[in-house]
Design a protein around this motif. Sequence first.
Motif, PDB file in Angstrom:
ATOM      1  N   UNK A  52      -2.049 -44.303  -9.531  1.00  0.00           N
ATOM      2  CA  UNK A  52      -2.828 -42.867  -9.942  1.00  0.00           C
ATOM      3  C   UNK A  52      -3.998 -42.975 -10.967  1.00  0.00           C
ATOM      4  N   UNK A  53      -5.179 -42.317 -10.775  1.00  0.00           N
ATOM      5  CA  UNK A  53      -5.810 -41.727 -12.097  1.00  0.00           C
ATOM      6  C   UNK A  53      -5.461 -42.379 -13.683  1.00  0.00           C
ATOM      7  N   UNK A  54      -3.566 -41.118 -13.239  1.00  0.00           N
ATOM      8  CA  UNK A  54      -2.944 -41.206 -14.410  1.00  0.00           C
ATOM      9  C   UNK A  54      -1.780 -42.290 -15.118  1.00  0.00           C
ATOM     10  N   UNK A  55      -1.337 -43.481 -14.258  1.00  0.00           N
ATOM     11  CA  UNK A  55       0.028 -43.809 -14.475  1.00  0.00           C
ATOM     12  C   UNK A  55      -0.910 -45.500 -13.515  1.00  0.00           C
ATOM     13  N   UNK A  56      -0.076 -46.039 -14.609  1.00  0.00           N
ATOM     14  CA  UNK A  56      -0.136 -47.894 -14.163  1.00  0.00           C
ATOM     15  C   UNK A  56       0.964 -48.522 -14.682  1.00  0.00           C
ATOM     16  N   UNK A  57       1.674 -49.480 -13.810  1.00  0.00           N
ATOM     17  CA  UNK A  57       2.955 -49.958 -14.028  1.00  0.00           C
ATOM     18  C   UNK A  57       1.993 -51.193 -14.017  1.00  0.00           C
ATOM     19  N   UNK A  58       3.010 -52.235 -14.942  1.00  0.00           N
ATOM     20  CA  UNK A  58       2.395 -53.518 -15.021  1.00  0.00           C
ATOM     21  C   UNK A  58       3.752 -54.574 -16.066  1.00  0.00           C
ATOM     22  N   UNK A  59       3.730 -55.677 -15.542  1.00  0.00           N
ATOM     23  CA  UNK A  59       4.858 -56.174 -15.795  1.00  0.00           C
ATOM     24  C   UNK A  59       4.712 -56.796 -16.962  1.00  0.00           C
ATOM     25  N   UNK A  60       5.495 -57.080 -17.940  1.00  0.00           N
ATOM     26  CA  UNK A  60       5.419 -57.622 -19.333  1.00  0.00           C
ATOM     27  C   UNK A  60       4.245 -59.055 -19.529  1.00  0.00           C
ATOM     28  N   UNK A  61       3.982 -59.159 -18.234  1.00  0.00           N
ATOM     29  CA  UNK A  61       2.882 -60.828 -18.033  1.00  0.00           C
ATOM     30  C   UNK A  61       2.021 -60.155 -18.280  1.00  0.00           C
ATOM     31  N   UNK A  62       1.522 -59.205 -18.909  1.00  0.00           N
ATOM     32  CA  UNK A  62       0.567 -58.818 -18.394  1.00  0.00           C
ATOM     33  C   UNK A  62      -1.128 -59.190 -19.537  1.00  0.00           C
ATOM     34  N   UNK A  63      -1.275 -59.367 -19.044  1.00  0.00           N
ATOM     35  CA  UNK A  63      -2.403 -60.128 -19.462  1.00  0.00           C
ATOM     36  C   UNK A  63      -4.105 -59.420 -20.450  1.00  0.00           C
ATOM     37  N   UNK A  64      -4.318 -59.563 -21.317  1.00  0.00           N
ATOM     38  CA  UNK A  64      -4.988 -58.853 -22.290  1.00  0.00           C
ATOM     39  C   UNK A  64      -6.626 -58.084 -21.887  1.00  0.00           C
ATOM     40  N   UNK A  65      -7.060 -58.864 -20.840  1.00  0.00           N
ATOM     41  CA  UNK A  65      -8.066 -58.654 -20.028  1.00  0.00           C
ATOM     42  C   UNK A  65      -7.789 -57.146 -19.187  1.00  0.00           C
ATOM     43  N   UNK A  66      -6.772 -57.794 -18.067  1.00  0.00           N
ATOM     44  CA  UNK A  66      -5.764 -55.956 -17.510  1.00  0.00           C
ATOM     45  C   UNK A  66      -5.237 -55.461 -18.486  1.00  0.00           C
ATOM     46  N   UNK A  67      -5.240 -55.636 -19.143  1.00  0.00           N
ATOM     47  CA  UNK A  67      -4.838 -54.433 -20.369  1.00  0.00           C
ATOM     48  C   UNK A  67      -5.920 -53.824 -20.611  1.00  0.00           C
TER      49      UNK A  67
END
Length: 90
Positions: free
Chosen positions: A17-32
Motif C-alpha cells: 500500500x502507500x506505507x508498505x513495499x516488498x522487494x527482492x534482494x535483486x531490486x535495482x537502484x532505480x526501483x529503490x
Amino acid sequence: MTPEQLADRLHAKPAEDNFTERKPQSVNAHELKQTLVAFSNTLDERQTALLFIGVDDKTGAILGVDDPDRVQKRVGHAGDECYPSIRTRR
C-alpha cells in the motif's frame, strides 16, 4: 514499531500500500529511488513507511538477503542520490 506490528505489516493483505513495499534482494537502484520518492511524496513527517527487502513482492514469501549491511547501505545511498536527499533509517 514493535516486532508484532512489523510482522503484521509484512503479512498484511493487500501486500503493498502507500506505507508498505516488498522487494527482492535483486531490486535495482532505480526501483529503490522510485519507492523512496513515492514514500516521500505520500507521507507526512509523522508517518512511517516500510520497505521490506528480501521478500517476494507478489507472494510475500521471505527470500532473505545475503548481506544485510550491504543492502542497508544500498538503500541509504539511493536516498542520498535523490534530490532533495531522502533520509532513511538504517
